[in-house]
Design an enzyme around this catalytic site. Structure first.
Site, PDB file in Angstrom:
ATOM      1  N   LYS A  65      11.446  19.935  52.314  1.00 17.01           N
ATOM      2  CA  LYS A  65      12.785  20.183  52.840  1.00 17.01           C
ATOM      3  C   LYS A  65      13.016  21.623  53.292  1.00 17.01           C
ATOM      4  O   LYS A  65      14.096  21.953  53.762  1.00 17.01           O
ATOM      5  CB  LYS A  65      13.839  19.803  51.789  1.00 17.01           C
ATOM      6  N   HIS A 135      14.347  12.570  57.423  1.00 22.98           N
ATOM      7  CA  HIS A 135      15.103  12.842  56.206  1.00 22.98           C
ATOM      8  C   HIS A 135      16.194  13.876  56.449  1.00 22.98           C
ATOM      9  O   HIS A 135      15.998  14.840  57.186  1.00 22.98           O
ATOM     10  CB  HIS A 135      14.166  13.342  55.101  1.00 22.98           C
ATOM     11  N   GLN A 136      17.339  13.656  55.822  1.00 19.51           N
ATOM     12  CA  GLN A 136      18.428  14.632  55.825  1.00 19.51           C
ATOM     13  C   GLN A 136      19.185  14.516  54.524  1.00 19.51           C
ATOM     14  O   GLN A 136      19.262  13.447  53.935  1.00 19.51           O
ATOM     15  CB  GLN A 136      19.368  14.422  57.014  1.00 19.51           C
ATOM     16  N   ASP A 137      19.761  15.621  54.089  1.00 21.60           N
ATOM     17  CA  ASP A 137      20.753  15.661  53.009  1.00 21.60           C
ATOM     18  C   ASP A 137      21.740  16.756  53.379  1.00 21.60           C
ATOM     19  O   ASP A 137      21.330  17.873  53.738  1.00 21.60           O
ATOM     20  CB  ASP A 137      20.115  15.992  51.661  1.00 21.60           C
ATOM     21  N   ASN A 223      18.037   8.931  56.683  1.00 20.09           N
ATOM     22  CA  ASN A 223      18.191   8.930  55.236  1.00 20.09           C
ATOM     23  C   ASN A 223      19.655   9.078  54.822  1.00 20.09           C
ATOM     24  O   ASN A 223      20.338  10.023  55.223  1.00 20.09           O
ATOM     25  CB  ASN A 223      17.396  10.072  54.610  1.00 20.09           C
ATOM     26  N   GLU A 224      20.135   8.143  54.012  1.00 19.54           N
ATOM     27  CA  GLU A 224      21.438   8.209  53.359  1.00 19.54           C
ATOM     28  C   GLU A 224      22.576   8.623  54.296  1.00 19.54           C
ATOM     29  O   GLU A 224      23.174   9.708  54.150  1.00 19.54           O
ATOM     30  CB  GLU A 224      21.369   9.137  52.144  1.00 19.54           C
ATOM     31  N   ASN A 276      24.244   2.996  47.507  1.00 22.37           N
ATOM     32  CA  ASN A 276      23.449   3.388  46.342  1.00 22.37           C
ATOM     33  C   ASN A 276      24.184   3.140  45.034  1.00 22.37           C
ATOM     34  O   ASN A 276      23.557   3.007  43.984  1.00 22.37           O
ATOM     35  CB  ASN A 276      23.126   4.882  46.379  1.00 22.37           C
ATOM     36  N   GLU A 345      14.210   4.776  47.453  1.00 27.43           N
ATOM     37  CA  GLU A 345      14.482   5.870  46.521  1.00 27.43           C
ATOM     38  C   GLU A 345      15.071   5.326  45.240  1.00 27.43           C
ATOM     39  O   GLU A 345      15.964   4.470  45.258  1.00 27.43           O
ATOM     40  CB  GLU A 345      15.467   6.902  47.104  1.00 27.43           C
ATOM     41  N   TRP A 372      11.418   8.570  43.754  1.00 29.97           N
ATOM     42  CA  TRP A 372      11.820   9.929  44.124  1.00 29.97           C
ATOM     43  C   TRP A 372      11.645  10.820  42.897  1.00 29.97           C
ATOM     44  O   TRP A 372      12.372  10.654  41.912  1.00 29.97           O
ATOM     45  CB  TRP A 372      13.278   9.976  44.594  1.00 29.97           C
TER      46      TRP A 372
END
Length: 505
Positions: A65, A135-137, A223-224, A276, A345, A372
């Site tokens: 990341k 992927h991202q957060d 992602n999410e 989730n 995840e 994860w």
């Protein structure tokens, strides 16, 4: 940043309340495509290999990341692939970061993609399939996260405040939520091109780049996904129709862009992130070879409640309630769409009771999973310190001693039917006696039957059967060598069903 237990408690309270109340721009010229590599197919809610066998894969997440966003920079390489294979793992969800893929609008960094492809090839050399994950957060570093390129952050000048870290910024950070609003609206970015159009074109470029790469399981679109400013409307056990409509349109945009250049690679899509924690999804894109990528996290794990005499983890009824909702919603969605489910995840905890429970849930549902995470690796967006989520503390160091979390391995590593020549009828594993039982009928998914001699593969990890194992089989005979890490059985002539039991020697 708030202390970790308080961060998780805040999220738990926010999500629990309603449950108690019950024209795209043309992409830049892609890299020259090589011949397509064989890809799995998806039918009737199952992932199938090129022989039509049902695949159930166990594995891990590996996402770098921090700049340069490449797992090999962290030391992840051939020794890690060998280690994973020895534990019986057969898949890795490998992170790509949009910012690294497309640092400038319409300009793709193929040198970065080549690094990711080298890692994918190393994994394939050890029999490990890769799910490529954008992927991202928290969307971007400006909001204490990672994911989008700088040019794709359209926050309309709102402050990136308050700064409370992951995951709390989702709930309170003004600039973050406005950036998501503009992304879901496909707002025009540089050159007047919509952000989603750029994103879909980037995925098309990546799909083209990887067409000739062996061992690719599929791609994971986003992602999410976070709903943005109106997130409060999505804390509803029945779902979030308005946002899910936007998310479905976005997902379809990416699916169509990928299919225009790659008709074969499975595309896995995700529900909004609140799935989730028990919120149903209404996202149902259309197309061939689609998979449903979902996550499940126990919000009460590692809150320190055991210190005050309250139950935690597997014994906590609140944790079980959320998990029940997630799995019920996932089963309903898979059955209703025919898309293959994959638990991409779970974990991020040292509570092995939670890990054992999740592995058992997935086995009962014949669903593959990816833990994860493989390493902590200075992860800026996780709910616990790196050592808490990590299976391996440092991929660059020798894989022995304290660098490996043996307790997590014992919770995660179990025998399982990995490639079944037939239609699975269920598997069970008794941890106390280390007895594994699995079975299937010889009917093919999609019609027809497997012929005599068709081979099925069962992972029998050495950490479980260090002194060897015995096999009892009906409808099939063992064709692998004694003590092999992968037990191979061949269907007998005239068999209609196969049953296999493995016990310690």
């Amino acid at each position: 940043m708030l202390p970790r237990p308080l961060r998780r408690a805040v999220m738990a309270l926010v999500l629990l309340t309603p449950l108690l109340l019950v024209a795209p721009a043309a992409p830049a010229a892609p890299a020259q495509a090589s011949e397509p590599a064989p890809r799995p197919q998806i039918a009737e809610g199952r992932v199938l290999d090129d022989l039509g066998r049902v695949l159930v894969l166990h594995g891990v997440n590996m996402v770098a990341k921090l700049d340069p966003y490449a797992p090999d920079e962290l030391g992840f390489g051939r020794d890690d692939a060998r280690f994973l294979a020895r534990q019986g793992f057969t898949t890795v969800r490998l992170g790509l970061i949009w910012k690294a893929v497309e640092p400038q609008p319409g300009q793709y960094d193929d040198a970065y993609l080549a690094r990711i492809r080298r890692t994918t090839r190393v994994l394939a050399d050890h029999g490990i399939r890769t799910l490529l994950d954008f992927h991202q957060d928290l969307y971007h570093e400006r909001f204490q996260g990672e994911g989008a390129p700088d040019w794709a952050v359209l926050d309309d000048g709102l402050p990136s405040q308050p700064q409370l870290g992951f995951p709390n910024n989702y709930f309170v950070n003004l600039g973050l939520n406005r950036a998501f609003d503009n992304f879901w609206a496909n707002a025009a970015g540089p050159g007047g091109v919509g952000l989603q159009d750029r994103y879909a074109a980037a995925w098309a470029h990546v799909a083209t780049f990887f067409r000739g790469t062996p061992g690719v399981l599929g791609i994971d679109v986003f992602n999410e996904p976070w709903p943005g400013t109106g997130w409060q409307l999505c804390i509803n056990p029945l779902g979030c129709p308005t946002f899910d409509g936007r998310l479905e349109a976005f997902t379809q945009r990416v699916v169509d862009a990928v299919r225009a250049v790659d008709p074969a690679t499975p595309v896995f899509y995700e529900p909004n992130v609140l799935f989730n924690n028990g919120v149903a999804t209404l996202v149902t894109p259309t197309g061939t070879d689609l998979g449903f990528s979902f996550h499940d996290y126990c919000l009460t794990a590692d809150l320190g409640l055991d210190a005050v005499g309250l139950p935690t983890g597997e014994d906590d009824p609140l944790c079980g309630t959320f998990d029940d909702l997630v799995w019920r919603n996932a089963a309903s969605h898979i059955a209703g769409t025919g898309h293959a489910g994959l638990l991409t995840e779970f974990g991020a905890t040292s509570d092995t009771a939670v890990l054992r429970d999740m592995v058992a849930r997935a086995q009962a549902a014949d669903v593959g999973w990816q833990y994860w995470a493989y390493c902590g690796c200075d992860d800026p967006t996780t709910t616990g310190p790196g050592a808490e989520q990590a299976l391996v503390t440092d991929p660059a160091a020798p894989l022995r001693g304290d660098n490996i979390d043996r307790a997590k391995l014992r919770a995660l590593v179990i025998p399982y039917a990995q490639a079944v020549a037939g239609t699975p009828s269920g598997s069970t594993y008794d941890r106390g006696t280390r007895t594994f039982t699995t079975g299937w009928d010889v009917a093919r998914i999609g019609g027809g039957t497997f012929d005599a001699g068709a081979r099925s593969r069962i992972v029998v990890p050495r950490p479980v059967y260090r002194d060897g194992y015995r096999v009892e089989a009906t409808g099939a005979r063992v064709v692998s060598r004694p003590g092999a890490r992968v037990l191979v059985v061949a269907q007998r002539p005239g068999a209609r069903e196969v049953r296999v039991t493995v016990t310690p020697r």
